[in-house]
Design a protein around this motif. Structure first.
Motif, short mmCIF file in Angstrom:
data_model
loop_
_atom_site.label_atom_id
_atom_site.label_comp_id
_atom_site.label_asym_id
_atom_site.label_seq_id
_atom_site.Cartn_x
_atom_site.Cartn_y
_atom_site.Cartn_z
N GLU A 52 0.82 -1.20 0.00
CA GLU A 52 0.00 0.00 0.00
C GLU A 52 0.86 1.26 0.00
OE1 GLU A 52 -3.26 0.23 -0.42
OE2 GLU A 52 -3.24 -1.94 -0.70
N TYR B 261 0.95 4.24 -2.96
CA TYR B 261 0.74 5.66 -2.68
C TYR B 261 1.93 6.51 -3.12
CZ TYR B 261 0.30 9.98 -0.05
OH TYR B 261 0.26 11.31 0.30
N THR C 294 2.36 6.34 -7.02
CA THR C 294 1.11 6.73 -7.69
C THR C 294 0.83 5.87 -8.92
OG1 THR C 294 2.09 8.44 -9.10
CG2 THR C 294 1.37 9.10 -6.88
N SER D 90 -6.11 6.33 0.20
CA SER D 90 -4.84 6.03 0.87
C SER D 90 -4.86 6.48 2.33
CB SER D 90 -3.69 6.72 0.13
OG SER D 90 -3.54 6.19 -1.16
#
Length: 328
Positions: free
Chosen positions: A85, A89, A92, A281
């Motif tokens: 994750e 983030y 992108t 996010s």
């Protein structure tokens, strides 16, 4: 060199590639440092719990088996979910391919659901321990707890497999370009999932902990009334115990709600629960931080954990028969 005039693509050799947000090098370094710190802290804290409960014989109890399994689950979050994750983030772009796009949400939701299930089981154990002490030894056994743990893990992953079946079969279904991994749960199934995986468990936890709190306060008042005539120190001690019970209850329930409530906001707001939401996010990381806080809430408040850590970091565990040390 100024590259602002040309588009930056996730995969420059593909015309179907998504556009990529280029971060300043210092910003990227800071984000990767924070990601490494949080992931490492989560894994380390949970490994310490796993080691302590596994090594010291006196800690081999039904309740601690739940803490051990919860720590394994939260360690998986820190080891597998947080890095993925975080990469999504920071970069992108989804750079891990189609297979990982299909599997990573399944592992993510499976581990989070398992962690939640363990917290419910812990609340049930505490309820039986405080409110029904005479039945505790017959109901809370090693065998019963281990069966509950297996059911918790199995049901969580089977349930999330059913919820994410369409996504795992076709992970590119909602992707508009190469470099996206979008998971969409529509409003109706998302609402059903909300009640099964949040409202239901949350209600059970709150109700059980409220009963535990009321019974604990009642017991404290009985002890205070019995000892008031013999010692003047009973009242301060009672007030301290009463405050501690209230504080523990507040930490358990409030931290859980703080971490999980933001993540279910899109469903409550009648929006699709999609990983493509602009604030996804933030909501995800608030929830994931619960796996780092769990060892602090469920273990660091226990004196036996602090004693186990003291024996570990002073290398006394290297002594013969150290696993038989009196921890509790």
């Amino acid at each position: 060199m100024d590259n602002t005039g040309s588009p930056h693509l996730c995969f420059p050799n593909l015309n179907s590639s998504c556009r990529r947000l280029l971060r300043h090098p210092s910003e990227a370094v800071l984000l990767y440092t924070l990601l490494a710190f949080v992931s490492l802290l989560t894994v380390t804290l949970n490994i310490l719990i796993i080691f302590s409960i596994s090594y010291f014989q006196q800690l081999h109890t039904p309740t601690n088996n739940l803490l051990l399994s919860l720590a394994v689950c939260d360690m998986g979050v820190g080891l597998l979910v947080m890095p993925i994750e975080g990469l999504r983030y920071i970069e992108t772009c989804w750079l891990l391919g189609r297979l990982m796009c299909a599997l990573s949400p399944y592992v993510f939701y499976g581990l989070v659901s398992t962690s939640l299930g363990h917290m419910v089981l812990i609340s049930i154990v505490r309820y039986l321990t405080i409110c029904h002490p005479l039945q505790h030894n017959t109901k809370i056994t090693i065998t019963n707890v281990n069966i509950s743990i297996c059911l918790c893990w199995t049901s969580a992953f089977i349930y999330n497999g059913l919820i994410l079946m369409d996504h795992m079969g076709n992970p590119d279904r909602f992707s508009s370009c190469r470099g996206e991994c979008v998971v969409v749960i529509n409003h109706i199934p998302g609402t059903v999932d909300l009640f099964i995986t949040f409202v239901g468990p949350c209600s059970v936890m709150v109700v059980l902990y409220m009963k535990v709190f009321l019974v604990a306060v009642s017991q404290v008042r009985v002890i205070r009334s019995q000892t008031a005539a013999t010692t003047a120190k009973a009242a301060p001690t009672t007030r301290k115990s009463q405050t501690k019970a209230a504080r523990t209850l507040g930490i358990l329930v409030v931290v859980f709600l703080i971490c999980f409530c933001p993540y279910v906001y899109p469903i409550l707001a009648a929006e699709q629960n999609s990983t493509n939401l602009s604030y996804y996010s933030i909501l995800t990381w608030i929830m994931l931080l619960n796996s780092c806080l769990n060892p602090l809430i469920y273990a660091l408040f226990y004196p036996w954990f602090r004693k186990a850590m003291k024996l570990t970091f002073t290398f006394k565990i290297l002594q013969a028969h150290s696993h038989d040390a009196m921890i509790m």
